[in-house]
Write a protein that holds these residues in place. Structure first.
Motif, PDB file in Angstrom:
ATOM      1  N   ASP A  71     113.423  64.135  50.380  1.00 41.55           N
ATOM      2  CA  ASP A  71     114.135  63.776  51.440  1.00 41.55           C
ATOM      3  C   ASP A  71     115.121  62.674  51.511  1.00 41.55           C
ATOM      4  O   ASP A  71     115.950  62.465  52.573  1.00 41.55           O
ATOM      5  N   GLY A  72     114.391  61.827  50.885  1.00 42.10           N
ATOM      6  CA  GLY A  72     114.873  60.068  51.438  1.00 42.10           C
ATOM      7  C   GLY A  72     113.937  59.139  52.303  1.00 42.10           C
ATOM      8  O   GLY A  72     114.850  58.155  52.406  1.00 42.10           O
ATOM      9  N   VAL A  73     112.906  59.570  52.552  1.00 46.52           N
ATOM     10  CA  VAL A  73     112.362  58.705  53.549  1.00 46.52           C
ATOM     11  C   VAL A  73     111.554  57.986  52.997  1.00 46.52           C
ATOM     12  O   VAL A  73     111.000  58.324  51.832  1.00 46.52           O
ATOM     13  N   PRO A  74     111.905  56.655  53.114  1.00 44.19           N
ATOM     14  CA  PRO A  74     111.031  55.724  52.190  1.00 44.19           C
ATOM     15  C   PRO A  74     109.280  55.418  52.309  1.00 44.19           C
ATOM     16  O   PRO A  74     108.720  56.050  53.469  1.00 44.19           O
ATOM     17  N   TRP A  75     108.775  54.932  51.659  1.00 48.77           N
ATOM     18  CA  TRP A  75     107.801  55.401  50.675  1.00 48.77           C
ATOM     19  C   TRP A  75     106.586  54.462  51.864  1.00 48.77           C
ATOM     20  O   TRP A  75     105.680  55.233  52.829  1.00 48.77           O
ATOM     21  N   ARG A  76     107.109  53.478  52.881  1.00 47.43           N
ATOM     22  CA  ARG A  76     106.041  53.158  53.661  1.00 47.43           C
ATOM     23  C   ARG A  76     106.686  53.923  55.161  1.00 47.43           C
ATOM     24  O   ARG A  76     105.605  54.201  55.612  1.00 47.43           O
ATOM     25  N   LYS A  77     107.419  54.376  55.313  1.00 51.06           N
ATOM     26  CA  LYS A  77     107.652  55.543  56.658  1.00 51.06           C
ATOM     27  C   LYS A  77     106.137  57.193  56.031  1.00 51.06           C
ATOM     28  O   LYS A  77     105.612  57.894  57.216  1.00 51.06           O
ATOM     29  N   ILE A  78     106.811  57.083  54.888  1.00 50.31           N
ATOM     30  CA  ILE A  78     105.263  58.001  54.451  1.00 50.31           C
ATOM     31  C   ILE A  78     104.970  57.844  54.593  1.00 50.31           C
ATOM     32  O   ILE A  78     103.282  58.750  55.307  1.00 50.31           O
ATOM     33  N   ALA A  79     104.198  56.647  53.977  1.00 51.64           N
ATOM     34  CA  ALA A  79     102.305  56.820  54.616  1.00 51.64           C
ATOM     35  C   ALA A  79     101.634  55.668  55.453  1.00 51.64           C
ATOM     36  O   ALA A  79     100.586  56.855  56.252  1.00 51.64           O
ATOM     37  N   ALA A  80     102.838  55.763  56.427  1.00 53.43           N
ATOM     38  CA  ALA A  80     102.281  55.588  57.941  1.00 53.43           C
ATOM     39  C   ALA A  80     102.433  56.555  58.594  1.00 53.43           C
ATOM     40  O   ALA A  80     101.204  56.581  59.764  1.00 53.43           O
ATOM     41  N   ASP A  81     103.311  57.802  58.129  1.00 53.96           N
ATOM     42  CA  ASP A  81     102.690  58.962  58.759  1.00 53.96           C
ATOM     43  C   ASP A  81     101.659  59.614  58.250  1.00 53.96           C
ATOM     44  O   ASP A  81     100.503  60.596  58.750  1.00 53.96           O
ATOM     45  N   LEU A  82     101.326  59.536  57.089  1.00 53.35           N
ATOM     46  CA  LEU A  82     100.013  60.055  56.568  1.00 53.35           C
ATOM     47  C   LEU A  82      99.137  59.213  56.994  1.00 53.35           C
ATOM     48  O   LEU A  82      97.670  59.419  56.731  1.00 53.35           O
ATOM     49  N   GLY A  83      98.700  57.817  57.466  1.00 48.77           N
ATOM     50  CA  GLY A  83      97.696  56.894  57.982  1.00 48.77           C
ATOM     51  C   GLY A  83      97.304  56.272  56.822  1.00 48.77           C
ATOM     52  O   GLY A  83      96.268  56.512  56.712  1.00 48.77           O
TER      53      GLY A  83
END
Length: 97
Positions: free
Chosen positions: A63-75
């Motif tokens: 969906d185009g979410v940046p890796w750092r944002k994904i990682a932050a969301d997953l902790g």
């Protein structure tokens, strides 16, 4: 990081990374256990146990979410996450993004 947020690790105990990512620094993904218990868990828990989170990360990346944002969301940190998602893609025969 764990000790700053939760408290000291009891003597004779070590942290078990419940998310299976030893570089993860999210204290909610860690539990103090004996070295024997940590080894038992490591041997008995398949890496596929984390697939639901990896599937979510993969879809977020699609969906185009940046890796750092994904990682932050997953902790977790983005470096280990990228490797886990790459392994997940190989297991599922998905294109790696």
């Amino acid at each position: 990081m764990y000790e700053q947020h939760v408290g000291p690790i009891p003597a004779g105990m070590e942290l078990d990374h419940l998310c299976f990512v030893t570089m993860c620094v999210n204290p909610t993904h860690m539990e103090p256990v004996t070295p024997e218990e940590n080894l038992r868990r490591r041997r008995s828990t398949p890496q596929k146990a984390w697939d639901p989170e990896l599937a979510k990360a993969y879809q977020m990346r699609v969906d185009g979410v940046p890796w750092r944002k994904i990682a932050a969301d997953l902790g977790m940190t983005h470096g280990p996450l990228i490797g886990r998602v790459r392994d997940y893609c190989e297991r599922k025969s998905l294109p790696y993004l």
